[in-house]
Enzyme design. Structure first.
Site, PDB file in Angstrom:
ATOM      1  N   GLN A  85       5.618   1.596 -27.517  1.00  0.00           N
ATOM      2  CA  GLN A  85       5.582   2.986 -27.083  1.00  0.00           C
ATOM      3  C   GLN A  85       4.386   3.412 -26.389  1.00  0.00           C
ATOM      4  O   GLN A  85       3.810   4.620 -26.527  1.00  0.00           O
ATOM      5  CB  GLN A  85       5.786   4.088 -28.323  1.00  0.00           C
ATOM      6  CG  GLN A  85       7.235   4.008 -28.837  1.00  0.00           C
ATOM      7  CD  GLN A  85       8.116   4.871 -27.791  1.00  0.00           C
ATOM      8  OE1 GLN A  85       7.418   5.578 -26.946  1.00  0.00           O
ATOM      9  NE2 GLN A  85       9.280   4.755 -27.780  1.00  0.00           N
ATOM     10  N   SER A  86       3.788   2.454 -25.512  1.00  0.00           N
ATOM     11  CA  SER A  86       2.340   2.544 -24.866  1.00  0.00           C
ATOM     12  C   SER A  86       2.142   3.904 -24.165  1.00  0.00           C
ATOM     13  O   SER A  86       3.118   3.891 -22.976  1.00  0.00           O
ATOM     14  CB  SER A  86       2.037   1.322 -24.172  1.00  0.00           C
ATOM     15  OG  SER A  86       0.736   1.628 -23.339  1.00  0.00           O
TER      16      SER A  86
END
Ligand SMILES: *Cc1c(COP(=O)(O)O)cnc(C)c1O
Length: 360
Positions: A85-86
């Site tokens: 989920q960068s």
């Protein structure tokens, strides 16, 4: 000491090529309701969540310099890595496509959350980024050592396919691979200058900055900026992943590289890198009740949305520091909002559960 003037510092930053990507300056505002509610120092916010690139965030400042560097090297693809989920990867992909660069993202599974197209991963998917999902150790940020093999493999594959990839490590922080200068940190020296100009115009005397720290460039840039201009401001990095000694070393190293790149001589001491690691609690990307409450508090008091992984933890830390009497009543603390809000949605279950428990 070799402190320098603001215009001189700006001129040194401007020697590095930059592509306009975002709307600057970001707002610098007083959090009146929160300050009153907590009854401690005056609290301001620097809203780098409002940079305007794909929901905003600190990474978009870095990318103004990094994209310019990639284009200068004749790259036609940009490859990097981070967790699933960068924010960094999404921001990189969003910046890349605008300049015709193919985004290639190596995303490591650092939590047990089943990957779904939600939050940043949904944005990556809509952008049609080339996504490679890999398994990794849980609850930790992947290290360069860990990422290196997958990374080198993808770089070689792209080269074989006739591409000219620009390779940059997680967060655009540590110089290396294609990025020879600490461009991420340089962008945060520029952010520091921007904020000091706003503070001076508003006659605000900042004594502390509190922000979430991850790969280190944001903190390093702020520390270098404060030191260069001889501003007596304590920059407090709230670690969301690494224990403080290791993290302070990373920040210190990036500070050194940044000072060399900008030809600034002022000595920064290891003791001047302030990192708190007691707010990591159960690990990287794992929520706790204080974080859920901090997210709710800022939204209900100031109508500002935080994220669960970085800014929520940093705000929980700020609240705790105020309550523990860390600051004096006449201090002025700036909370740097570094973005990350798309990650709120994949965390809906954990978040609502914690807020439900709060009611009982
Ligand atoms: C990456 C990130 C940080 C940390 O910044 P670094 O420069 O990597 O230390 C903080 N907040 C958010 C929302 C981020 O995405």
């Amino acid at each position: 000491m070799s402190q320098i003037k603001l215009d001189d510092l700006k001129e040194r930053i401007n020697r590095f090529p930059r592509q306009r990507l975002i709307s600057l300056p970001t707002p610098f505002l007083k959090l009146k309701n929160l300050s009153r509610h907590l009854g401690g120092p005056e609290i301001y916010i620097k809203r780098d969540d409002l940079t305007g690139l794909a929901f905003g965030g600190n990474k978009s400042r870095k990318l103004e310099f990094i994209i310019a560097d990639a284009l200068g090297q004749g790259a036609d693809a940009i490859v990097t890595w981070a967790s699933l989920q960068s924010n960094w990867c999404t921001q990189t992909a969003a910046a890349a496509v605008r300049f015709g660069l193919k985004p290639v993202l190596i995303l490591f599974r650092t939590s047990d959350i089943v990957p779904e197209y939600d939050g940043n991963l949904l944005l990556d998917y809509i952008l049609a980024a080339d996504i490679r999902i890999k398994e990794a150790e849980k609850r930790k940020v992947v290290s360069e050592e860990f990422a290196r093999n997958s990374f080198e493999e993808v770089i070689q594959e792209l080269k074989k396919g006739g591409r000219t990839p620009y390779a940059v490590s997680v967060g655009g922080s540590m110089p290396g691979f294609s990025m020879k200068n600490p461009l991420g940190a340089i962008s945060y020296v520029a952010a520091f200058v921007e904020m000091i100009e706003q503070a001076r115009a508003d006659r605000v005397n900042i004594t502390h900055i509190v922000h979430a720290t991850g790969s280190g460039a944001t903190q390093a840039g702020l520390v270098v900026g404060a030191k260069a201009l001889d501003e007596k401001i304590q920059v407090i990095g709230i670690s969301v992943s690494d224990e403080k000694q290791a993290f302070a070393r990373t920040v210190f190293e990036i500070c050194g590289a940044t000072q060399r790149a900008l030809a600034i001589k002022s000595g920064i001491l290891k003791e001047e890198i302030f990192v708190f690691d007691e707010y990591i609690k159960n690990g990287y990307g794992i929520l706790n009740r204080e974080v859920a409450e901090a997210i709710r508090l800022l939204f209900t008091k100031e109508s500002i949305v935080l994220d669960p992984v970085y800014t929520g933890k940093a705000m929980a830390a700020l609240i705790d520091l105020v309550q523990r009497g860390y600051f004096k009543k006449n201090d002025t603390v700036v909370f740097l909002h570094t973005g990350g809000t798309p990650a709120l949605f994949p965390y809906r279950q954990m978040l609502t559960q914690l807020l439900e428990e709060e009611k009982k």
